[in-house]
Structures are given as structure tokens and as C-alpha cells.
Design a protein around this motif. Sequence first.
Motif, PDB file in Angstrom:
ATOM      1  N   UNK A 285       0.673   5.531  -8.332  1.00  0.00           N
ATOM      2  CA  UNK A 285       0.077   4.584  -7.397  1.00  0.00           C
ATOM      3  C   UNK A 285       1.099   4.121  -6.366  1.00  0.00           C
ATOM      4  N   UNK A 286       0.622   3.931  -5.145  1.00  0.00           N
ATOM      5  CA  UNK A 286       1.450   3.386  -4.084  1.00  0.00           C
ATOM      6  C   UNK A 286       0.595   2.426  -3.271  1.00  0.00           C
ATOM      7  N   UNK A 287       1.101   1.220  -3.060  1.00  0.00           N
ATOM      8  CA  UNK A 287       0.382   0.238  -2.255  1.00  0.00           C
ATOM      9  C   UNK A 287       0.746   0.437  -0.785  1.00  0.00           C
ATOM     10  N   UNK A 288      -0.276   0.660   0.026  1.00  0.00           N
ATOM     11  CA  UNK A 288      -0.083   0.862   1.463  1.00  0.00           C
ATOM     12  C   UNK A 288      -0.892  -0.163   2.238  1.00  0.00           C
ATOM     13  N   UNK A 289      -0.239  -0.792   3.185  1.00  0.00           N
ATOM     14  CA  UNK A 289      -0.892  -1.779   4.046  1.00  0.00           C
ATOM     15  C   UNK A 289      -1.150  -1.136   5.405  1.00  0.00           C
ATOM     16  N   UNK A 290      -2.374  -0.642   5.615  1.00  0.00           N
ATOM     17  CA  UNK A 290      -2.693   0.072   6.838  1.00  0.00           C
ATOM     18  C   UNK A 290      -2.784  -0.840   8.060  1.00  0.00           C
ATOM     19  N   UNK A 291      -2.705  -2.139   7.849  1.00  0.00           N
ATOM     20  CA  UNK A 291      -2.780  -3.068   8.985  1.00  0.00           C
ATOM     21  C   UNK A 291      -1.455  -3.205   9.718  1.00  0.00           C
ATOM     22  N   UNK A 292      -0.377  -2.648   9.149  1.00  0.00           N
ATOM     23  CA  UNK A 292       0.949  -2.830   9.741  1.00  0.00           C
ATOM     24  C   UNK A 292       1.746  -1.531   9.687  1.00  0.00           C
ATOM     25  N   UNK A 293       2.082  -1.010  10.853  1.00  0.00           N
ATOM     26  CA  UNK A 293       2.899   0.202  10.904  1.00  0.00           C
ATOM     27  C   UNK A 293       4.282  -0.042  10.319  1.00  0.00           C
ATOM     28  N   UNK A 294       4.845  -1.223  10.587  1.00  0.00           N
ATOM     29  CA  UNK A 294       6.179  -1.536  10.086  1.00  0.00           C
ATOM     30  C   UNK A 294       6.197  -1.585   8.554  1.00  0.00           C
ATOM     31  N   UNK A 295       5.179  -2.209   7.965  1.00  0.00           N
ATOM     32  CA  UNK A 295       5.106  -2.253   6.511  1.00  0.00           C
ATOM     33  C   UNK A 295       4.925  -0.864   5.922  1.00  0.00           C
ATOM     34  N   UNK A 296       4.111  -0.046   6.581  1.00  0.00           N
ATOM     35  CA  UNK A 296       3.885   1.307   6.091  1.00  0.00           C
ATOM     36  C   UNK A 296       5.170   2.127   6.075  1.00  0.00           C
ATOM     37  N   UNK A 297       5.975   1.970   7.117  1.00  0.00           N
ATOM     38  CA  UNK A 297       7.251   2.700   7.166  1.00  0.00           C
ATOM     39  C   UNK A 297       8.112   2.333   5.957  1.00  0.00           C
ATOM     40  N   UNK A 298       8.153   1.051   5.624  1.00  0.00           N
ATOM     41  CA  UNK A 298       8.928   0.609   4.451  1.00  0.00           C
ATOM     42  C   UNK A 298       8.309   1.113   3.154  1.00  0.00           C
TER      43      UNK A 298
ATOM     44  N   UNK B 164     -10.224  -2.190  13.832  1.00  0.00           N
ATOM     45  CA  UNK B 164      -8.954  -2.605  13.224  1.00  0.00           C
ATOM     46  C   UNK B 164      -8.631  -1.755  11.997  1.00  0.00           C
ATOM     47  N   UNK B 165      -9.625  -1.480  11.174  1.00  0.00           N
ATOM     48  CA  UNK B 165      -9.383  -0.758   9.919  1.00  0.00           C
ATOM     49  C   UNK B 165      -9.461   0.753  10.109  1.00  0.00           C
ATOM     50  N   UNK B 166     -10.548   1.238  10.727  1.00  0.00           N
ATOM     51  CA  UNK B 166     -10.751   2.684  10.820  1.00  0.00           C
ATOM     52  C   UNK B 166      -9.901   3.351  11.890  1.00  0.00           C
ATOM     53  N   UNK B 167      -9.793   2.697  13.050  1.00  0.00           N
ATOM     54  CA  UNK B 167      -9.022   3.300  14.134  1.00  0.00           C
ATOM     55  C   UNK B 167      -7.542   2.939  14.032  1.00  0.00           C
ATOM     56  N   UNK B 168      -7.247   1.645  14.083  1.00  0.00           N
ATOM     57  CA  UNK B 168      -5.850   1.225  14.043  1.00  0.00           C
ATOM     58  C   UNK B 168      -5.186   1.583  12.724  1.00  0.00           C
ATOM     59  N   UNK B 169      -5.936   1.494  11.630  1.00  0.00           N
ATOM     60  CA  UNK B 169      -5.363   1.872  10.334  1.00  0.00           C
ATOM     61  C   UNK B 169      -4.927   3.317  10.316  1.00  0.00           C
ATOM     62  N   UNK B 170      -5.720   4.191  10.928  1.00  0.00           N
ATOM     63  CA  UNK B 170      -5.355   5.604  11.016  1.00  0.00           C
ATOM     64  C   UNK B 170      -4.118   5.796  11.884  1.00  0.00           C
TER      65      UNK B 170
END
Length: 332
Positions: free
Chosen positions: A48-61, A88-94
Motif C-alpha cells: 500500500x502507498x498513500x497518494x494525495x492527488x490534490x498536491x503535486x508536491x506531496x506526490x513527489x515526496x 479538481x479530482x479527475x483533471x488536476x489529480x491526473x
Amino acid sequence: MEKILITGASGFIGSFIVEEALRRDMEVWAAVRKSSSRQYLSDPRIHFIELDLSSEQKLVKQLSGHSFDYVVHAAGVTKCVCRDDFRRINTQGTIHLVNALVASGMPLRKLVYLSSLSIFGPIHEDIPYRDICDLDTPQPNTAYGQSKYEAEQWLDRAQLPFPYIVLRPTGVYGPRERDYFLMAKSIRGHVDFAVGYKPQVITFVYVLDVVQAVFLALERGQSGRKYFLTDGNVYSSKAFSGLIIQELGHPFCLRIKAPLWMLRIGTFCGECFGRLTGRISALNNDKYHILRQRNWKCDIQPTRDELGYDPQWPLAVGVPTTIQWYKDNHWL
């Protein structure tokens, strides 16, 4: 061992993709949120890996130190209280996820993105209906379809350092699915509801055929290509409900065919209720446009030719399996 990251892994389609990846002896990483249910992710082999698709910076970490061979992006929402949440979720998250994958520098072999046939909206609705094909220009008339289309457009412009493939399934049904389940629940309550008097042609795809297409895309998909997914058949509006009625033992059922204006009133009220209460309603503006659309035919021949896609689950096979699952799991 090949490593695969699956976003939306706790969802309906995502959980089946996880199961198939495990069956293929891949090292499976399921991307989840803290609040995600893991009901269908109980296999001890799953990472399992927790990913926050709302933030590119968090995803990089969050992706730091990881490397995957494949990514299947199945995360997204089909219903929202607020229209802006779709984008916000479908487009920006991608966008955030793909940018983070690029920033990580991992030698990704392929990305598969699950889009939707709904990006095309109501086209070719002059009788006799023509198949929607990949040369047609999408005309999304729902917030959901628009958000998926914008994500596709961004992928096409992004000049990614790895191949990507887009899948465009029609209405997906099967065990664990909740939207079509509402139809089964209504029929069990003796009401079969339909709308509109102009003939409607509908397509379906069983969840395991979608899973088949995902792994064929990973193996054979051409970068930048978009593939339609159905079970290869076209149905009348009564076909799905007729099979449900049969599997429920032919209960007495009142078939109500309402005019579109009545549906418009119902979805308007549902939309207002959702905004007032903050709760997502099954009757909303997107649902109005989806039910109003008359032509859901699309051309899957390129999917067959290029991927070797061979759907195995027509409605006559998929519906009984689905209804039995609903019964076995006490949904019905």
C-alpha cells in the motif's frame, strides 16, 4: 518481478485490476487514501502507498524512492456535490500524478489512463444511429465527461517521456458496482424506470473485460492511442432491466417511462438537495444528461485489432453473475 502502481485501487474497477495483477505474479502497489476502504484489498501480497492527488508536491515526496514499471490510473470520481470537484479530482489529480511521475525520473514503461465514453456526449443521434469513433470530436455535456476529456487533452499536449494509453469504457457493471445496483434495487421494489420516448441504444462492458483491456494496453497499446471498450453488442433500453427481472425470479414490475421534462425536474431537485445537505444525490444534472442521451454505440474494432481485445462477458452472462454476487453479499 514487474512492479505496477494502481491508483483508485480500493474502487470498483481498481480492485479488480489489483486482483488480476496479483494473478499475473506482479508486485502490486495499491494507491489509497487514509480514508479508503480496504475491503477488497485483503491479499497479503498487496503493498500500500498513500497518494494525495490534490498536491503535486506531496506526490513527489510520496513517490520518492519508488520505481514502477507500469502505472494504471483508475482513480477518480463519477459523482460530486460541487461541479468544480470533478475538474479538481479527475483533471488536476491526473495532471499532478503524471507530473510527479515525470519529476521522479523513474523509467516507467507505460501508463494506462481510464477515461470514459461519456466524453463524447450526445453525438450521432439522428436515426439510424452511427457508431462513435475515434475520429469524432468529443462534445461532453456532463461535468464528469468534461473533466475526463480535459485530462485526455492534457496528456496529448504533455510530451511525456513514457508511453501512455487511454481507455474509454462505456457503462461498466459487475460485482461491487453501486450505480447499476440501484436499478436492481428498484426492480426488486417492483419499479423499472426509464425516460424518453425516442429509441435509445445502450452499450455495456463487464468489469473483467475492462481489466482484460487494461493489461492488453500495457502489453500492446500504442502510445497516445484511445480505445473504446464495450462488450461488442448493442442493446435496447429494456435489455438490462429484463435480465435483472429474470434473475430476480420475475417479480411483478411496473415499467414507468417518464418524459424528459419529468426527469429534468427530478434531477434539478436532487441537485438542490445535494447542495443544501452536502450529500451526493443519485439524481443530479449529470445523470439527466446521461439518461437523456440516446446513442451509446461506439466502434471497438480498433481495440480488437490493435490490442487483441476479445470481450467475454455479454449481458446474458454478466448480469446473472452480478445479481448472484449482490445476493451472496446481501445487497439484495
